[in-house]
Design an enzyme around this catalytic site. Structure first.
Site, PDB file in Angstrom:
ATOM      1  N   GLU A  45      -3.902  29.555 -11.358  1.00  0.00           N
ATOM      2  CA  GLU A  45      -4.031  29.462  -9.909  1.00  0.00           C
ATOM      3  C   GLU A  45      -3.204  30.569  -9.247  1.00  0.00           C
ATOM      4  O   GLU A  45      -2.121  30.931  -9.711  1.00  0.00           O
ATOM      5  CB  GLU A  45      -3.519  28.090  -9.440  1.00  0.00           C
ATOM      6  CG  GLU A  45      -3.580  27.892  -7.938  1.00  0.00           C
ATOM      7  CD  GLU A  45      -2.904  26.608  -7.473  1.00  0.00           C
ATOM      8  OE1 GLU A  45      -3.311  26.093  -6.422  1.00  0.00           O
ATOM      9  OE2 GLU A  45      -1.982  26.126  -8.155  1.00  0.00           O
ATOM     10  N   LYS A 121     -10.345  24.005  -4.184  1.00  0.00           N
ATOM     11  CA  LYS A 121      -9.309  23.001  -4.407  1.00  0.00           C
ATOM     12  C   LYS A 121      -9.481  21.883  -3.380  1.00  0.00           C
ATOM     13  O   LYS A 121      -9.727  22.144  -2.196  1.00  0.00           O
ATOM     14  CB  LYS A 121      -7.926  23.639  -4.273  1.00  0.00           C
ATOM     15  CG  LYS A 121      -6.767  22.773  -4.724  1.00  0.00           C
ATOM     16  CD  LYS A 121      -5.469  23.575  -4.689  1.00  0.00           C
ATOM     17  CE  LYS A 121      -4.278  22.771  -5.200  1.00  0.00           C
ATOM     18  NZ  LYS A 121      -3.034  23.590  -5.207  1.00  0.00           N
ATOM     19  N   CYS A 155      -4.493  22.482 -10.151  1.00  0.00           N
ATOM     20  CA  CYS A 155      -3.084  22.112  -9.960  1.00  0.00           C
ATOM     21  C   CYS A 155      -2.924  20.724  -9.337  1.00  0.00           C
ATOM     22  O   CYS A 155      -3.052  19.714 -10.019  1.00  0.00           O
ATOM     23  CB  CYS A 155      -2.404  23.190  -9.109  1.00  0.00           C
ATOM     24  SG  CYS A 155      -0.588  23.233  -9.246  1.00  0.00           S
TER      25      CYS A 155
END
Length: 287
Positions: A45, A121, A155
């Site tokens: 990321e 995300k 993440c």
């Protein structure tokens, strides 16, 4: 095909002066991975924030809102590498312009045949939301490949059990989790959640994070990262659920062979069958 080889890159961030330096470093990792005969490569990321260190000529870094300026060059670079080396590349995440005028942190999947897919995300950290004016993605996607169905959850996303359950219900057997954490607290939040999601859903998790430092780029001056390929905890797999892992904060690749057919075996008749035994009479199911 039941078996495949995956690679995760512990990408070392360092200040650069122009895009060609970024491209040279990326190519180095992909070429190295190709020597191991891998089918998938995962980058971390926010690793393209390295491009912000190029600056504007005044000695200061570019702002996060300038990253979309590099999108065309980023896509062209990774498309060409995926085609040249005949592999699927998850190009970490790259910040792109969002529909609402803000920004999206988007994972990109580059197929060997030139196709490009992306997954924004879905859960924003306070820094992403408040400091970088980012917006969350609007929905979960899974992606079919010749090796099976995958998902890309970035993440913080892996810290929410529901979204990984949804990915499994949509058919994903491998979750690629690019990450970027600046200290041990953040790193272990992500790492422990990767193990939990692998056990809960009987899937593989491939994860990696940034290492090194961007001295001129806000919120990227410290990085704490380690790549790993994580399995369910059952007899066909390593007892700790770790297929492979890197050396923390080193510049390196990790490689592992994974067998998707083993996931189907343990879901049907493992020591525990967590996917099959979920109590959908008590809580919602997304399948």
């Amino acid at each position: 095909m039941k078996g495949l080889r995956v690679c995760a890159v512990q990408y070392k961030l360092a200040d650069i002066g122009h895009f060609d330096e970024f491209a040279f470093q990326v190519r180095h990792y992909v070429r190295n991975a190709s020597e191991y005969g891998v089918q998938f490569v995962l980058f971390p990321e926010f690793f393209t924030t390295q491009l912000l260190s190029i600056g504007d000529g005044s000695g200061a870094a570019l702002g996060i809102d300038r990253l979309p300026d590099f999108t065309e060059a980023y896509v062209t670079l990774f498309q060409s590498l995926a085609a040249e080396y005949g592999m699927h590349i998850i190009g970490g995440t790259h910040v792109v312009a969002a529909k609402d005028g803000k920004l999206n942190n988007a994972a990109h999947l580059f197929y060997p045949d030139g196709r490009v897919e992306k997954q924004e995300k879905l859960h924003m950290t306070p820094t992403e939301r408040e400091e970088w004016s980012m917006s969350p993605g609007e929905g979960l996607r899974v992606f079919d490949t010749e090796f099976g169905t995958i998902a890309m959850l970035t993440c913080y996303d892996i810290e929410f059990p529901e979204i990984v359950r949804m990915a499994r219900a949509k058919g994903a057997d491998i979750i690629f989790c690019p990450s970027c954490t600046d200290d041990r607290h953040g790193f272990y939040r992500v790492r422990y959640c990767c193990h939990a999601r692998a056990v809960e859903n009987q899937v593989y998790i491939v994860t990696t994070g940034t290492v090194g430092s961007l001295r001129k780029v806000d919120f990227m001056r410290a990085n704490y990262g380690q790549a790993a390929v994580i399995s369910p905890n059952d007899i066909p797999f390593p007892p700790a659920g770790i297929m492979t892992e890197g050396v923390i904060n080193d510049d390196m690749l990790v490689v592992a062979d994974i067998d998707v057919s083993l996931l189907h075996d343990v879901r049907a008749a493992g020591s525990v069958t967590t996917w099959r035994d979920r109590r959908t009479d008590l809580y919602g199911d997304w399948s």
